[in-house]
Scaffold this active site. Sequence first.
Site, short mmCIF file in Angstrom:
data_model
loop_
_atom_site.label_atom_id
_atom_site.label_comp_id
_atom_site.label_asym_id
_atom_site.label_seq_id
_atom_site.Cartn_x
_atom_site.Cartn_y
_atom_site.Cartn_z
N HIS A 120 0.88 -1.30 -0.03
CA HIS A 120 -0.02 0.06 0.05
C HIS A 120 1.15 1.25 -0.06
CE1 HIS A 120 -3.54 -2.26 1.88
NE2 HIS A 120 -3.45 -2.65 0.41
N ALA A 233 1.25 -9.95 18.30
CA ALA A 233 2.12 -10.48 17.36
C ALA A 233 3.56 -10.69 18.17
CB ALA A 233 2.03 -9.58 16.40
P1 NAD Z 1 -7.19 -3.97 9.94
O1 NAD Z 1 -7.15 -2.51 10.89
O2 NAD Z 1 -8.10 -4.24 9.28
O3 NAD Z 1 -6.99 -4.99 11.05
C1 NAD Z 1 -5.76 -5.13 12.08
C2 NAD Z 1 -5.81 -6.65 12.51
O4 NAD Z 1 -4.65 -6.92 13.47
C3 NAD Z 1 -7.32 -7.29 13.19
O5 NAD Z 1 -7.47 -8.41 12.68
C4 NAD Z 1 -6.74 -7.19 14.57
O6 NAD Z 1 -7.56 -8.59 15.24
C5 NAD Z 1 -5.39 -7.55 14.68
N1 NAD Z 1 -4.71 -7.31 15.93
C6 NAD Z 1 -4.78 -6.16 16.39
N2 NAD Z 1 -3.93 -5.77 17.26
C7 NAD Z 1 -3.01 -7.09 17.25
C8 NAD Z 1 -1.97 -7.39 17.98
N3 NAD Z 1 -1.33 -6.68 18.88
N4 NAD Z 1 -1.21 -8.42 17.20
C9 NAD Z 1 -1.79 -9.39 16.37
N5 NAD Z 1 -2.90 -8.92 15.65
C10 NAD Z 1 -3.40 -7.68 16.13
O7 NAD Z 1 -5.70 -3.92 9.32
P2 NAD Z 1 -5.37 -4.34 8.09
O8 NAD Z 1 -6.10 -5.86 7.61
O9 NAD Z 1 -3.98 -4.29 7.62
O10 NAD Z 1 -5.89 -3.32 6.87
C11 NAD Z 1 -6.10 -1.81 7.07
C12 NAD Z 1 -5.43 -1.09 6.21
O11 NAD Z 1 -5.27 0.39 6.71
C13 NAD Z 1 -4.27 -1.52 5.64
O12 NAD Z 1 -4.16 -2.03 4.39
C14 NAD Z 1 -3.12 -0.49 5.87
O13 NAD Z 1 -2.64 -0.13 4.57
C15 NAD Z 1 -3.90 0.72 6.62
N6 NAD Z 1 -3.36 0.83 7.85
C16 NAD Z 1 -1.88 1.03 7.95
C17 NAD Z 1 -1.53 1.13 9.29
C18 NAD Z 1 0.01 1.16 9.55
O14 NAD Z 1 0.89 1.42 8.69
N7 NAD Z 1 0.50 0.71 10.85
C19 NAD Z 1 -2.12 1.73 10.40
C20 NAD Z 1 -3.71 1.52 10.15
C21 NAD Z 1 -4.05 1.04 8.70
#
Ligand code: NAD
Length: 255
Positions: A120, A233
Amino acid sequence: MNALIEKAARDIVDAGRVVALTGAGISVESGIPPFRGKGGLWEKFDPMEVGHISALLRDPVKVWNALFLELGRKLKSAEPNAAHICLAGLERRGKLGTVITQNIDGLHQKAGSTDVIEFHGTFAWQRCMVCDIRVPSETLDLSRIPPRCDCGGVYRPDCVLFGERIPPGDLQRAEAVAARCDLLLVTGTSAVVQPAAMIPFVARDNGARVIEINTEQTPLTGRVSDYLIRGQAGKVLSAIVDALDRISEKAGYKR
Ligand code: NAD
Ligand code: ZN
């Protein structure tokens, strides 16, 4: 859980090619909230709406104020956590190849992973919406919102917004890597955002084992993944790497 940790470590040791698919959940322990699930990002608005390309085209000031400035602040202070560090450690041990990430935070590279597909895009760079020039995010002048390029165009993060296509090269490479792997480690993703959500299907349909690490069940659980290790994680991956080192030592492998 302990039995599953041992199983995952053994599966990784036995697999030839291991690939990781990561999502927002892997960065939660670095203080970056995910979009979905508990503690989801910015409860005041819907990131799917504000983070949509049509919102940016309609009202760049609103999107910059509501989303990009906040995200930029969170990302600036974020450091890799144990999960990113473990994946980089697995690569160093020769046990992990490519990391396909949906995240835009750059934390895999900061932890030392060298083969990362940023599916992304990245928040580390900004792109002018008129002349397409790219500049590092930290050089942006944020005293005026939206920030503008010398040509007058509005800058936007160099990441894929909702309603936009994945760069075709990244998509093809991610699919090719997933199709060739023996084991896919799906970590911290709800696997509902397409087309990234296809990656586990591509791996499984080509005979790979699919292991999930997530605090919650996902649409993949029990259908696409062989098993889910439920937990944070960082904790789960640390335990897997410890178990893997014990197994390798017993077998007399070099780390
Ligand atoms: P999502 O927000 O849809 O889902 C996050 C997942 O992580 C959930 O299934 C949740 O149960 C799980 N989760 C939460 N805390 C956790 C932990 N400590 N350990 C393991 N699992 C955990 O995220 P997504 O599927 O990546 O999709 C959201 C989109 O938004 C992504 O494609 C991304 O591009 C963007 N995004 C990116 C960031 C980043 O760069 N850090 C942050 C937010 C959103
Ligand atoms: Zn420009």
